[in-house]
Scaffold this motif. Structure first.
Motif, short mmCIF file in Angstrom:
data_model
loop_
_atom_site.label_atom_id
_atom_site.label_comp_id
_atom_site.label_asym_id
_atom_site.label_seq_id
_atom_site.Cartn_x
_atom_site.Cartn_y
_atom_site.Cartn_z
N ARG A 204 0.85 -1.19 0.00
CA ARG A 204 0.00 0.00 0.00
C ARG A 204 0.88 1.24 0.00
N LEU A 205 0.39 2.29 -0.64
CA LEU A 205 1.11 3.57 -0.68
C LEU A 205 0.09 4.70 -0.65
N TRP A 206 0.42 5.72 0.15
CA TRP A 206 -0.41 6.91 0.30
C TRP A 206 0.40 8.15 -0.10
N VAL A 207 -0.26 9.12 -0.70
CA VAL A 207 0.34 10.43 -0.95
C VAL A 207 -0.52 11.47 -0.24
N ASN A 208 0.09 12.18 0.69
CA ASN A 208 -0.63 13.18 1.49
C ASN A 208 -1.88 12.58 2.13
N GLU A 257 -5.74 12.41 -16.50
CA GLU A 257 -5.21 13.77 -16.51
C GLU A 257 -6.08 14.67 -15.62
N PRO A 258 -5.52 15.64 -14.95
CA PRO A 258 -4.08 15.89 -14.83
C PRO A 258 -3.44 14.91 -13.86
N LYS A 259 -2.36 14.32 -14.26
CA LYS A 259 -1.73 13.26 -13.46
C LYS A 259 -1.09 13.88 -12.21
N PRO A 260 -1.30 13.25 -11.06
CA PRO A 260 -0.88 13.87 -9.78
C PRO A 260 0.57 13.58 -9.41
N TYR A 261 1.49 14.00 -10.27
CA TYR A 261 2.90 13.75 -9.99
C TYR A 261 3.35 14.48 -8.72
N LEU A 262 4.42 13.99 -8.13
CA LEU A 262 4.88 14.48 -6.85
C LEU A 262 5.57 15.84 -6.97
N ARG A 263 5.40 16.64 -5.91
CA ARG A 263 6.03 17.95 -5.83
C ARG A 263 6.66 18.11 -4.45
N ALA A 264 7.55 19.07 -4.32
CA ALA A 264 8.13 19.38 -3.01
C ALA A 264 7.01 19.69 -2.03
N GLY A 265 7.12 19.15 -0.83
CA GLY A 265 6.10 19.33 0.19
C GLY A 265 5.17 18.14 0.33
N ASP A 266 5.09 17.31 -0.70
CA ASP A 266 4.27 16.11 -0.61
C ASP A 266 4.88 15.12 0.38
N VAL A 267 4.02 14.30 0.99
CA VAL A 267 4.46 13.25 1.91
C VAL A 267 3.97 11.91 1.36
N VAL A 268 4.90 10.99 1.20
CA VAL A 268 4.58 9.64 0.72
C VAL A 268 4.80 8.66 1.86
N GLU A 269 3.83 7.79 2.07
CA GLU A 269 3.94 6.71 3.05
C GLU A 269 3.62 5.40 2.35
N LEU A 270 4.33 4.34 2.71
CA LEU A 270 4.10 3.05 2.08
C LEU A 270 4.42 1.93 3.05
N GLU A 271 3.83 0.76 2.77
CA GLU A 271 4.03 -0.39 3.64
C GLU A 271 3.81 -1.68 2.86
N ILE A 272 4.41 -2.76 3.37
CA ILE A 272 4.16 -4.12 2.90
C ILE A 272 3.96 -4.98 4.14
N GLY A 276 7.17 -3.61 7.40
CA GLY A 276 7.29 -2.27 7.97
C GLY A 276 6.74 -1.19 7.06
N ARG A 277 7.04 0.04 7.45
CA ARG A 277 6.43 1.22 6.83
C ARG A 277 7.50 2.29 6.60
N GLN A 278 7.35 3.04 5.53
CA GLN A 278 8.22 4.16 5.22
C GLN A 278 7.41 5.46 5.20
N ARG A 279 8.12 6.58 5.41
CA ARG A 279 7.51 7.90 5.27
C ARG A 279 8.57 8.87 4.77
N GLN A 280 8.29 9.50 3.65
CA GLN A 280 9.24 10.46 3.09
C GLN A 280 8.54 11.78 2.78
N GLU A 281 9.17 12.87 3.16
CA GLU A 281 8.75 14.19 2.71
C GLU A 281 9.61 14.58 1.53
N LEU A 282 8.98 15.12 0.49
CA LEU A 282 9.72 15.50 -0.71
C LEU A 282 10.17 16.96 -0.63
N LYS A 283 11.37 17.20 -1.10
CA LYS A 283 11.91 18.55 -1.19
C LYS A 283 12.57 18.72 -2.55
#
Length: 285
Positions: A204-208, A257-272, A276-283
């Protein structure tokens, strides 16, 4: 076992997450979690024995950075278009053979480290993936069963991709896959004996906070053991090498469209499941 590496980048120490969720220091037993350790059954046995006896000292996890769970990675091999649902969403025919590309080891960062949007990027995309870490030298394997037997463990990977660089700028996929920070890995390496069936894991993966990917490794076109077998016919896989096995449906490239590509400030979280789980903030880079 759940093996991990903690501390500042470049100076991580080996650790173990025990069954009670307590972080344990392994630096008195081994120098690092790397290919040499993963190929050494005796050393792994000592870790298991120490973990079972309760003798490993606890670490204070508060504020402690988690690094990639494998050090001194030789190569990162990736499989593209390896999920039936992902092929459908991108309008691609399922490949007759695995689509293989490489990522440089220096793209690998910790699971919660910052991901950098490349300068000039307009199509930075997400991809939750099951990664396998090789534990025995694999060359010219004959079966998928042999492929599974050469795996030391499994981890969660984020195969960040820049689609314009990858697809629209000519050449191979390398330009869109090898930008700095484009392969968060971890938090743990879960040893293979704890994963009963790598084809029965949920991703699973979440954006914001919005769920984007919700898939299962049962959708893989080429199962994990077959991927390792196949790769071993074209390259030698060494202990500590990482193989990213593809992503399920739900990437930005496959969205309307419009495709929701990532931008600075977005937060991505994912897990399997179990990994475990990851969390990244984009800059911005």
């Amino acid at each position: 076992m759940k093996l991990l590496r903690v501390g500042t980048a470049g100076a991580e120490r080996p650790a173990l997450l025990d069954a009670d969720g307590v972080l344990r220091d392994l630096s008195g037993l081994v120098d690092d979690i790397d290919g040499a350790l993963l190929a050494d059954e005796e050393a792994l046995g000592r870790i298991r024995a120490a973990a079972g006896s309760g003798e490993l000292p606890a670490l204070d996890a508060a504020g402690l950075r988690i690094g990639p769970p494998v050090g001194r990675i030789g190569k990162v091999v990736c499989i593209g278009l390896n999920y039936h649902d992902h092929a459908r969403e991108t309008g691609a025919e399922p490949p007759a053979e695995p689509v293989v590309f490489l990522k440089a080891p220096d793209t690998v960062v910790g699971p919660n480290d910052t991901v950098l949007v490349p300068r000039g990027s307009v199509k930075t995309d997400w991809e939750a993936e099951l990664a396998v870490v090789i534990g025995r030298t694999a060359r010219y394997l004959d079966s998928a069963e042999e492929g599974l037997a050469h795996i030391a463990g499994y981890a969660l990977a984020h195969d960040v991709s820049e689609r314009e660089f990858q697809i629209e700028r000519g050449g191979t996929w390398d330009k869109g896959k090898n930008c700095e920070t484009f392969n968060p890995l971890g938090p743990w390496l879960v040893t293979a004996d704890e994963i009963a069936d790598p084809q029965d894991l949920s991703l699973r993966l979440w954006v914001n906070g919005e769920l984007k990917q919700d898939g299962t490794t049962a959708e893989q076109i080429f199962p994990v053991g077959e991927v390792v077998r196949y790769l071993s016919r074209f390259m030698t896989l060494y202990p500590g090498d990482v193989v990213n096995t593809g992503t399920p449906a739900g990437v930005a490239m496959g969205a309307p469209e419009p495709k929701p590509y990532l931008r600075a400030g977005d937060v991505v979280e994912l897990e399997i499941t179990g990994l475990g789980r990851q969390r990244q903030e984009l800059k911005d880079a």
